[in-house]
Design a protein around this motif. Sequence first.
Motif, PDB file in Angstrom:
ATOM      1  N   ALA A   1      -9.355   1.850  -1.300  1.00 45.73           N
ATOM      2  CA  ALA A   1      -8.411   1.966  -2.405  1.00 45.73           C
ATOM      3  C   ALA A   1      -8.767   3.138  -3.308  1.00 45.73           C
TER       4      ALA A   1
ATOM      5  N   SER B   1      -7.900   6.471  -1.699  1.00 48.47           N
ATOM      6  CA  SER B   1      -6.440   6.601  -1.692  1.00 48.47           C
ATOM      7  C   SER B   1      -5.940   7.110  -3.034  1.00 48.47           C
TER       8      SER B   1
ATOM      9  N   SER C   1       0.820  -1.223   0.000  1.00 49.76           N
ATOM     10  CA  SER C   1       0.000   0.000   0.000  1.00 49.76           C
ATOM     11  C   SER C   1       0.847   1.264   0.000  1.00 49.76           C
TER      12      SER C   1
ATOM     13  N   GLN D   1      -4.080   0.855 -10.133  1.00 52.97           N
ATOM     14  CA  GLN D   1      -5.050   1.662  -9.401  1.00 52.97           C
ATOM     15  C   GLN D   1      -4.699   3.143  -9.466  1.00 52.97           C
ATOM     16  N   ALA D   2      -3.416   3.467  -9.351  1.00 51.43           N
ATOM     17  CA  ALA D   2      -2.997   4.865  -9.328  1.00 51.43           C
ATOM     18  C   ALA D   2      -3.403   5.598 -10.595  1.00 51.43           C
TER      19      ALA D   2
ATOM     20  N   GLN E   1      -1.000  -4.296  -8.856  1.00 52.26           N
ATOM     21  CA  GLN E   1      -2.358  -3.808  -8.623  1.00 52.26           C
ATOM     22  C   GLN E   1      -2.362  -2.325  -8.272  1.00 52.26           C
ATOM     23  N   LYS E   2      -1.459  -1.898  -7.388  1.00 50.26           N
ATOM     24  CA  LYS E   2      -1.391  -0.486  -6.987  1.00 50.26           C
ATOM     25  C   LYS E   2      -0.956   0.395  -8.154  1.00 50.26           C
TER      26      LYS E   2
ATOM     27  N   GLU F   1       0.525   3.015  -3.175  1.00 52.82           N
ATOM     28  CA  GLU F   1      -0.634   3.872  -3.418  1.00 52.82           C
ATOM     29  C   GLU F   1      -0.271   5.330  -3.207  1.00 52.82           C
TER      30      GLU F   1
END
Length: 500
Positions: free
Chosen positions: A324, A327, A104, A189-190, A185-186, A107
């Motif tokens: 998420a 974030s 995390s 996501q970003a 994954q992060k 993130e």
Amino acid sequence: MDTTPLIRSGREEEEAAPPQKVQPDEDDTPVRSISDAWKVFLTESRKLWVIALPIGFSILCLYGMNSITQIFVGHIGNLQLSAVAISLSVINNFAFGFLLGMGSALETLCGQAYGAGQVEMLGVYMQRSWIVLLVSCVAMLPIYIFATPILKLLGQDEIIAEAAGHFALLIIPQMFAMAVNFPTQKFLQAQSKVLVLAWIGGVAILLHVALLSLFVFVFHWGLTGVAAAFNTSMWLVSLAQVAYVMGWCKDGWTGFSSSAFKEIWAFVRLSLASAVMLCLEIWYMMVLIVLTGHLGNAEIAVGSISICMNINGWEGMVFIGINAAISVRVSNELGSGRPRATLHSVINVVATSLVIGLAAMVFILGARDYFPIIFTSDKEMQRAVSNIAGLLGVTMVLNSIQPVISGVAIGGGWQALVAYINLGCYYAFGLPLGCIFGYVFDWGVEGIWAGMLCGTALQTLILLVMIWRTNWKDEVNQAAERVRLWGGQDDSDAPVKLQN
């Protein structure tokens, strides 16, 4: 609020660059009427749920792999079912929580770098996180290798501990898959590239069912087949995400780079702070189940708490997605130099989460005499669950706000500070208070739970006050400093800094 002690050594360089003022039209306009507030709510809600829903679905798919695995194992035998359940819930969940927390940190960094337009740095940060998490997996290998004696030390039945330890050895490969999965994954996501996560998760859970059916019912491989299916499915998810990044994210992925080894210690510190923050939250409610096992009539106490935690866990899956999403929103807006837009995102997500939590509480209180029937036919157990349904309702309200605030903390890079707050509120205040209520005052399971909820309430209140008092322009400047220093930029390339 100063929340970047990990990078303080470079502040002298940053101060040498004259601050530039962001143009007002780059940020959200102030809210001056109900109409303005409604427009902001609709805009922010759309941005939030576009990210939260696909992430939530992908997390539910991964969460479902554990459940489906246990369903198939239940057809092999009771001993095997107990062994797999213990192995997944104790040994593997420990590694899962720690690696997810370490991941995390990405993130914060990827989200702020993307918002600042430093998209090429995302691939470097992801590689840096791969290195840190893979090394962490090697460090955690003894937990899997010595799972049997660890479980025996915790008081587990000797036969079950032996079987669980054997299964833990078999699923070591999936731990390394998680180390690749979470940073990738992060990274996605970003950039709000989350639909691909949902597609990969949906396909993976179908393949997992097919593999389990093949290995368990056709080849009759027993627990070895279950472990093979579990490892294969997790690696398929990880490799599919990596393939997408390398094939379709040319802006953020520019190839392997030696820069991934720079600033590695500072990255480790932020990752550890993230892991501690998240693990302290995950383990807190697990302690509740352990403590109730020492009460009189422990079977009823543990059973009733487990039913309530099961329900609370499904609500938690929703808020992991929202966590998420917020974030990403906070880190992107801070990186873009938009303090007012950041504040609007935070207010919107807290209000939305509170409404969802209150609705869940109303539903639980209204169905307190009915939902226990789904889980048990024992009348005494049903009454026990109904008696503590009120505490479940309060928990669902608090747990609707708390994960969201944690997402804000991750987006802002406040992990170390929140870790200290969690430690104090949960383990120095809530846990002792729960023990006093439960054992000294003899209030039983209700007392333990109520005391621990006081710790959660205190933590939530402190974080809300912290958010209320935050100067978001300062947070924008700190995000710019973090992106520049950790990206190895010169002062001339620094992102825009806001004037107060």
